[in-house]
Motif scaffolding. Sequence first.
Motif, short mmCIF file in Angstrom:
data_model
loop_
_atom_site.label_atom_id
_atom_site.label_comp_id
_atom_site.label_asym_id
_atom_site.label_seq_id
_atom_site.Cartn_x
_atom_site.Cartn_y
_atom_site.Cartn_z
N ILE A 167 48.22 42.03 20.93
CA ILE A 167 47.20 42.25 21.96
C ILE A 167 47.85 42.95 23.15
N HIS A 168 47.26 44.06 23.56
CA HIS A 168 47.72 44.74 24.77
C HIS A 168 47.09 44.12 26.01
N SER A 169 45.77 43.92 25.96
CA SER A 169 45.08 43.44 27.16
C SER A 169 43.78 42.75 26.78
N ARG A 218 38.14 40.86 35.64
CA ARG A 218 39.56 40.65 35.46
C ARG A 218 40.05 41.29 34.16
N VAL A 219 41.28 41.83 34.22
CA VAL A 219 41.98 42.30 33.03
C VAL A 219 43.34 41.62 33.00
N ASP A 270 43.68 42.37 42.65
CA ASP A 270 42.62 41.36 42.62
C ASP A 270 41.86 41.36 41.29
N TRP A 271 42.03 42.40 40.46
CA TRP A 271 41.33 42.45 39.18
C TRP A 271 42.25 42.63 37.98
N LEU A 272 43.54 42.83 38.22
CA LEU A 272 44.49 43.09 37.14
C LEU A 272 45.69 42.15 37.27
N GLU A 273 45.99 41.43 36.16
CA GLU A 273 47.15 40.54 36.12
C GLU A 273 48.06 40.97 34.98
N PHE A 274 49.35 41.00 35.24
CA PHE A 274 50.33 41.29 34.20
C PHE A 274 50.99 39.98 33.75
N LEU A 275 51.09 39.81 32.44
CA LEU A 275 51.70 38.63 31.85
C LEU A 275 52.87 39.07 30.96
N LEU A 285 44.56 52.03 31.26
CA LEU A 285 44.09 51.23 30.13
C LEU A 285 43.28 50.03 30.62
N ALA A 286 43.72 49.42 31.70
CA ALA A 286 42.98 48.28 32.25
C ALA A 286 41.58 48.70 32.69
N ARG A 287 41.48 49.87 33.33
CA ARG A 287 40.16 50.35 33.74
C ARG A 287 39.27 50.60 32.53
N TYR A 288 39.85 51.19 31.48
CA TYR A 288 39.12 51.43 30.24
C TYR A 288 38.65 50.10 29.63
#
Length: 781
Positions: free
Chosen positions: A165-167, A177-178, A188-193, A321-324
């Motif tokens: 899984i990428h995202s 949220r992504v 505020d809408w994107l988190e990296f793990l 990619l997160a926006r997509y």
Amino acid sequence: MSALPELTGFVLSRQQRDTREGIELSYWLSTDTGAQEVRIAGQKAVFFVRRSQTDQVEQLLQDLSGWTLTELELQDLTGEAVSALYSQSLKLQRSLIERLTQGGVALLEEDIRPVDRYLMERFIQGGVSVLSRSDATPLLRPSDYSAQLRMLSIDLETTLNADRIHSIGLYGEGIRRVLMRGQGEDSDWLEFLPDECALLQRLMELVRAFDPDIFIGWNVIDFDFKVLSQRARALGVKLCLGRDTSPLKLIDSAAGKGFVRLTGRLVVDGIDTLRGATFSFESFSLEHVARVFLQRGKLVDKVDTRGEEIQRLFREDPQALARYNLEDCVLVWDIFAKAQLLHYLVERARLTGLPLDKIGGSAAAFDNQYLPQLHRRGYVASEYASGQSGLSIPGGFVMESVPGLYRQVLVLDFKSLYPSIIRTFCVDPYGMARGLREGAEPDDLVPGFNGAIFSRSQTILPRIIERLWQARDEAKQARNAPLSQAIKIIMNSFYGVLGSTVCRFFDQRLAGSITLRGHEILNRTRDEIERRFGYKVIYGDTDSVFVWLGDSCSDADAQRSGEALALHLNGWWQDQLMQRFGLECHLEIEYETHYHRFLMPRMRHSDKGSKKRYAGLKRLGDGGEELVFKGLENVRTDWTPLARRLQLELYERVFHDQPYEDLIHDTVARVLAGELDEELVYRKRLRRPLDQYQRNRPPHVQAALKVEQEMQRQGRRSPFRPGSHVEYLITLSGPEPLGWVRSPLDYQHYIDRQLKPVVDTLLPFLGQDFDGLVAPQFGLF
């Protein structure tokens, strides 16, 4: 025992399980104060056997304990007395069913789950009131509770083989949220793990915090939740997305359709829901549906390279990619809102008792409405699909058409014809059992077909139809389109259910009494129109007749004639049915459509008229017009865009009495010059896995196999599954997939197989044909 109101809510999910005290039923409800679980303990499973077989039952089950056989004041539809067989556990019930089936005992209503029967017998359809009792066992009753359900749109982006899984994108009211695997700057809408395990753990945290009632998505069960399940299992993560600590369960039904089981939450797929609500699209891809509904699409719109582009974005531009990913979630959310899909599902549940995530379910919807009424009349359903079969039962009536190019054709349509026939002629399983019984009063009987006789006073289904009909009229007045559509689908499903072996009430005498009555109604309507008015009926299909008024009729006279025809026929049918059967008529014919120009084509290579194929220039109430195609190439997605465009432009010119020869000449010339290659792409759906096409491999399969072979050489997974669409072109070397074309295109194929059929459907009625028009042109190439 006193019973006091405790809470009201809407049934979200239902489960059943064995306990030491018996079967426990669990219902998760959406309430004004959040989701709550209601448990009902100490229940028993029940089905029925004929009393004549009770000795056999007792002998077959003598070494088993935990069951009881009780004589009841009930009988099946053949009039034979029945007994109830109760069991204290689900496991025991399965054993009883298996042993009795092997022993040749007829089982009645054995397939109804206790968790469903409890609601059905209490007429609980969506809304429910929970009453507390002094013995601590809650009691459920029906309620008109209006649910405010919380949706969460979810979408995954993965590797090409979906093995990582990428995202994960999430979108709903109050969440945007992504979750992205890898390193980057959070916002505020994107988190990296750091890895997939952290990704899944964070997903569970967000789901618990947001607390949705329903997950929505696009192919969300067979892709997104399937990937989540597979990755969680591979990584050893207990993925709990329900309202308790139970892990996600992905289950394949007997029909091959997957579904997700989550405690207290549902997963609803956008594609299945649109189809169930009778929406129709050339393609159910998210890109296409979003373009049609929302006039916007995905942020990466190149279908043939989208997978590779997602991989590039993950490596080089994770923010893009997160926006997509997030936009895909938003597209699904907006489609659900625009099409009012959640409203439709809630209204369907309130009408039928079906779970919100139930796909199809026409037979179950019928059972939920019919069986409780049947039981209260002292009957149970007979053995599953044991009605009379082997009869010659036709489908909907299709009249022989009169081919021609016409002016002034009207369409008169019977409003909900099959439900009207059921209601008018008392077509009903219970009513037939009463009508065929010895000693039935002759004045109470209504004749059907194939030996069917119905009671006019002892009925269930006509009363259900009447209730739904009234509810639909009220929904229309209130402009409640989802409710109106849900009712229409339910009413129209009753004929199909009665004529299908998936229904326990299947009996061809019932189905035949509907379709054959429909044949009679259309034939007699045609005869009355031609006798009374002198007009020619040129076609009829299931519930409609097409009336030619004559080419010299004016538009104003056509409008008046349509209204006069409908008024006369409605009065005539009321008189006919009262005189012949003493029945109140619920048939209603409407003046539906006025075609200023109309084509009824011939069958190919024949002088006979086509069926279910026509085109017309429709006059609209506001003075505008609309070009309508039925069954012709313009509405067939397996024809090329060029053929469909040519047909549209050609018919527009002919129907408006404009010159058309230059259109055909120019189109042929541009094809041969290679100027229209982008419009020559075929698009066809795979019906089954590619490896199952052995004896016959049509062009789209040949093209797909070429892609699959190349993918295998690259170590990549095949992009094709049953239901996938294949895009290809015909070359001098045969079919080749779009994006992989290596040979010159076969332009003569497209002229002969695409342009010529489209043109020759219409031109012979004008004294011309394709070959005569373009033959001189071929000498130039």
